[in-house]
Write a protein that holds these residues in place. Structure first.
Motif, mmCIF file in Angstrom:
data_model
loop_
_atom_site.group_PDB
_atom_site.id
_atom_site.type_symbol
_atom_site.label_atom_id
_atom_site.label_comp_id
_atom_site.label_asym_id
_atom_site.label_seq_id
_atom_site.Cartn_x
_atom_site.Cartn_y
_atom_site.Cartn_z
ATOM 1 N N PHE A 129 0.529 -1.398 -0.135
ATOM 2 C CA PHE A 129 0.181 0.105 0.316
ATOM 3 C C PHE A 129 1.139 1.195 -0.398
ATOM 4 N N LEU A 130 1.389 1.690 0.625
ATOM 5 C CA LEU A 130 3.076 2.372 0.621
ATOM 6 C C LEU A 130 3.549 2.584 -0.223
ATOM 7 N N THR A 131 4.239 1.518 -0.548
ATOM 8 C CA THR A 131 5.007 0.932 -1.669
ATOM 9 C C THR A 131 4.346 1.423 -3.391
ATOM 10 N N GLY A 132 3.286 1.053 -3.088
ATOM 11 C CA GLY A 132 2.668 1.310 -4.904
ATOM 12 C C GLY A 132 2.249 2.636 -4.928
ATOM 13 N N GLY A 133 1.961 3.172 -3.802
ATOM 14 C CA GLY A 133 0.512 4.412 -3.868
ATOM 15 C C GLY A 133 1.855 5.734 -4.294
ATOM 16 N N MET A 134 1.648 6.823 -4.934
ATOM 17 C CA MET A 134 2.207 7.616 -5.593
ATOM 18 C C MET A 134 2.482 9.261 -4.388
ATOM 19 N N ARG A 135 1.130 8.882 -3.877
ATOM 20 C CA ARG A 135 1.594 10.040 -2.346
ATOM 21 C C ARG A 135 1.935 9.772 -1.545
ATOM 22 N N TYR A 136 2.871 8.975 -1.362
ATOM 23 C CA TYR A 136 3.892 8.456 -0.377
ATOM 24 C C TYR A 136 5.322 8.384 -0.905
ATOM 25 N N GLN A 137 5.255 7.751 -1.838
ATOM 26 C CA GLN A 137 6.812 7.635 -2.995
ATOM 27 C C GLN A 137 7.612 8.310 -1.898
ATOM 28 N N PHE A 138 7.863 9.867 -1.271
ATOM 29 C CA PHE A 138 8.770 11.046 -1.132
ATOM 30 C C PHE A 138 9.174 10.153 0.216
ATOM 31 N N LEU A 139 7.638 9.406 0.981
ATOM 32 C CA LEU A 139 8.663 8.811 2.034
ATOM 33 C C LEU A 139 9.815 7.871 1.631
ATOM 34 N N PHE A 140 10.125 7.358 0.803
ATOM 35 C CA PHE A 140 11.706 7.138 0.933
ATOM 36 C C PHE A 140 12.431 7.510 0.065
ATOM 37 N N ASP A 141 12.219 8.616 0.265
ATOM 38 C CA ASP A 141 13.913 9.746 0.265
ATOM 39 C C ASP A 141 14.002 9.598 1.557
ATOM 40 N N TYR A 142 13.379 9.822 2.893
ATOM 41 C CA TYR A 142 13.997 9.724 3.989
ATOM 42 C C TYR A 142 14.995 8.260 4.779
ATOM 43 N N ASN A 143 15.474 8.884 5.150
ATOM 44 C CA ASN A 143 16.146 8.181 5.586
ATOM 45 C C ASN A 143 15.906 6.461 6.550
ATOM 46 N N ILE A 144 15.890 5.561 6.589
ATOM 47 C CA ILE A 144 15.351 4.571 7.123
ATOM 48 C C ILE A 144 15.131 4.488 8.024
ATOM 49 N N GLY B 10 5.449 11.842 8.034
ATOM 50 C CA GLY B 10 5.719 12.555 6.102
ATOM 51 C C GLY B 10 4.182 10.785 5.706
ATOM 52 N N LEU B 11 3.562 10.353 6.772
ATOM 53 C CA LEU B 11 2.578 9.488 6.611
ATOM 54 C C LEU B 11 1.814 10.693 7.177
ATOM 55 N N LYS B 12 1.504 11.609 7.940
ATOM 56 C CA LYS B 12 1.042 12.582 7.972
ATOM 57 C C LYS B 12 0.053 13.622 6.970
ATOM 58 N N LYS B 13 1.122 13.774 6.612
ATOM 59 C CA LYS B 13 1.571 14.429 5.418
ATOM 60 C C LYS B 13 1.292 14.210 3.940
ATOM 61 N N ALA B 14 0.650 12.675 4.298
ATOM 62 C CA ALA B 14 0.607 12.248 2.488
ATOM 63 C C ALA B 14 -0.899 11.714 2.830
ATOM 64 N N GLY B 15 -1.110 11.623 4.067
ATOM 65 C CA GLY B 15 -2.732 11.893 4.585
ATOM 66 C C GLY B 15 -3.118 10.732 4.800
ATOM 67 N N TYR B 16 -2.164 10.048 5.447
ATOM 68 C CA TYR B 16 -2.807 8.185 6.044
ATOM 69 C C TYR B 16 -3.683 7.776 7.210
ATOM 70 N N ALA B 17 -3.280 9.205 8.136
ATOM 71 C CA ALA B 17 -4.692 8.974 8.778
ATOM 72 C C ALA B 17 -5.497 10.758 8.841
ATOM 73 N N THR B 18 -6.514 11.321 9.737
ATOM 74 C CA THR B 18 -6.672 12.395 9.588
ATOM 75 C C THR B 18 -6.599 12.583 10.880
ATOM 76 N N ASP B 19 -6.659 11.910 12.421
ATOM 77 C CA ASP B 19 -5.966 12.319 13.323
ATOM 78 C C ASP B 19 -4.494 13.346 13.462
ATOM 79 N N PRO B 20 -5.163 14.733 13.779
ATOM 80 C CA PRO B 20 -3.774 15.719 14.015
ATOM 81 C C PRO B 20 -2.662 14.994 15.006
ATOM 82 N N GLU C 236 2.749 12.134 16.553
ATOM 83 C CA GLU C 236 2.977 11.967 17.807
ATOM 84 C C GLU C 236 2.764 10.443 18.687
ATOM 85 N N ARG C 237 1.860 10.287 18.191
ATOM 86 C CA ARG C 237 1.537 9.228 18.830
ATOM 87 C C ARG C 237 2.608 7.273 18.109
ATOM 88 N N LEU C 238 2.765 7.961 17.135
ATOM 89 C CA LEU C 238 3.091 7.080 17.163
ATOM 90 C C LEU C 238 4.513 6.758 17.198
#
Length: 330
Positions: A120-135, A144-154, A158-160
Motif C-alpha cells: 500500500f505504501l510502496t505502490g501509492g504515489m502520494r507516499y513515494q517521497f517517504l522513501f527518500d528519507y533515511n530509513i 511524512g505519513l500524516k503529510k501524505a494523508g494516511y490518517a486524519t488524526d492531527p 506524535e502518537r506513533l
C-alpha cells in the motif's frame, strides 16, 4: 419479604456473573508488549523487502489495531485500518469510521495484512517521497505519513513516536540490510508490569489471527500439519502459531533459515517415530528425498535413517525400498 429477598439474591448473582464475564473478557485482551513480541520479526522482514521502517510498521499496527484487539483486526485480520478502494477486489468488512458503514479490507491472516500494508505504501504515489528519507529516521517518517494523508488524526505522528520511543521500536530498524538474525528480547520495553497480569502468550489463542481458522490444519500420522502456501516461511508460521522458531525447525527436520516450498507439509507438533499402520514401505521415486518421505508420512527424519541403517546425509536412490515402521534387515 421472601420475594424481596429472592429478588435481592438474584440481582447479587447477576452482578457476580457480570463481573466474572467482564474480567474474563478483559484478561483475554492482548497487551501491547505481547503484540509487539509476536509481530516484530515480521515487521523486520517487511522492512528488508519493502524498505518501510520496522519501527513505523510496528507502531502503526499497534495504533491502528489497538494491539490486535480491535474489531477490524479480530474479525478481518486488518491491522492497519486500510480501507477498500477502486483497486481492491478482495473480501471486505464493514465498520463505522469517519462515516457510517465504511468498507475496510479483510485478510485471511495477519501476515497478509502486513504485506498489503507494505504494498500500500510502496505502490501509492502520494507516499513515494517517504522513501527518500533515511530509513532510521522514524520521526520524519511519522510526520511524512500524516503529510501524505494516511490518517486524519492531527496527533497521529506524535502518537506513533510515543509508541516507538516507549517500546524502543527504533531498535528494530537496526536490522535493516543486516546479516544479524533478529532474536526476540525478553522484553523490549522498560515498562514494568504487574506480576501475572500480561504474561507472554496470554490471549494469543484468542488473538486477531486464529491460525486454526486460517489454515486447513489436518492430522497426518496423528500429528497436526497443513500445506504451505505461496510466500509462507517457517519463521512467519512460527509467529502465527505462537511457537519458537527452533520448534518449527525441529518439528520439520530443517535447518534455521531453510526455504519453505509452497505445497510442502508443515508440522506444528513433533512427528512420530513410525508411519501409520498399513504403511510399511515406500519405494523412492524420481525427485524424492528421504526428507520429503519423512514429511509425507509424518515420521522423524532421524527415525527413517535409523530404521534403514543409513547415516545422516546418506541419499536414498530412486527405486530404493524405505522401511517406514520396522528396522530394515541386514
Amino acid at each position: 419479604m421472601h420475594r424481596y429477598r429472592s429478588k435481592i439474591f438474584l440481582l447479587f448473582v447477576l452482578n457476580i456473573c457480570f463481573a466474572v464475564l467482564t474480567f474474563s473478557q478483559d484478561s483475554r485482551r492482548n497487551s501491547r508488549q505481547d503484540y509487539i513480541d509476536i509481530f516484530a520479526k515480521l515487521a523486520i522482514q517487511e522492512m528488508n523487502e519493502f524498505h518501510v521502517p520496522a519501527s513505523i510498521t510496528m507502531a502503526q499496527a499497534c495504533l491502528e489495531s489497538g494491539d490486535g484487539n480491535s474489531v477490524l483486526s479480530r474479525e478481518g485480520n486488518n491491522h492497519f485500518g486500510i480501507k477498500c478502494n477502486s483497486s481492491w477486489s478482495g473480501p471486505s468488512i464493514r465498520k463505522d469510521d469517519e462515516t457510517r458503514n465504511e468498507c475496510f479490507r479483510k485478510y485471511g491472516t495477519a501476515i497478509e495484512s502486513f504485506r498489503d500494508h507494505s504494498k500500500f505504501l510502496t505502490g501509492g504515489m502520494r507516499y513515494q517521497f517517504l522513501f527518500d528519507y533515511n530509513i532510521k529516521d522514524y520521526r520524519k517518517w511519522a510526520y511524512g505519513l500524516k503529510k501524505a494523508g494516511y490518517a486524519t488524526d492531527p496527533q497521529y505522528p506524535e502518537r506513533l513516536i510515543k509508541i516507538i520511543e516507549e517500546f524502543q521500536l527504533h531498535k528494530l530498524d537496526e536490522y535493516y540490510n543486516s546479516s544479524k538474525s533478529y532474536v526476540r528480547p525478553e522484553r523490549m520495553s522498560a515498562v514494568k508490569k504487574s506480576p501475572g497480569r500480561h504474561k507472554v502468550g496470554i490471549g494469543i489463542d484468542d488473538f486477531s489471527i486464529n491460525p486454526y481458522a486460517n489454515r486447513n490444519v489436518e492430522r497426518r500420522n496423528n500429528v497436526k500439519a497443513f500445506v504451505a502456501k505461496e510466500g509462507d516461511t517457517y519463521e512467519q508460521i512460527a509467529a502465527e502459531f505462537s511457537m519458537k522458531e527452533w520448534e518449527i525447525y525441529k518439528y520439520n527436520d530443517v535447518e534455521p533459515g531453510a526455504r519453505l516450498e509452497a505445497g510442502s507439509f508443515v508440522y506444528i507438533q513433533g512427528k512420530r517415530g513410525s508411519a501409520p499402520r498399513g504403511n510399511d514401505f515406500h519405494i523412492m521415486k524420481q525427485g524424492e528425498s528421504l526428507w520429503s518421505v519423512a514429511q509425507w508420512y509424518g515420521v522423524r527424519l532421524n527415525a527413517l535413517y535409523r530404521k534403514n541403517r543409513m547415516s545422516q546425509g546418506d541419499v536414498a536412490k530412486t527405486g530404493q525400498q524405505i522401511s517406514l515402521r520396522k528396522m530394515m534387515r541386514k
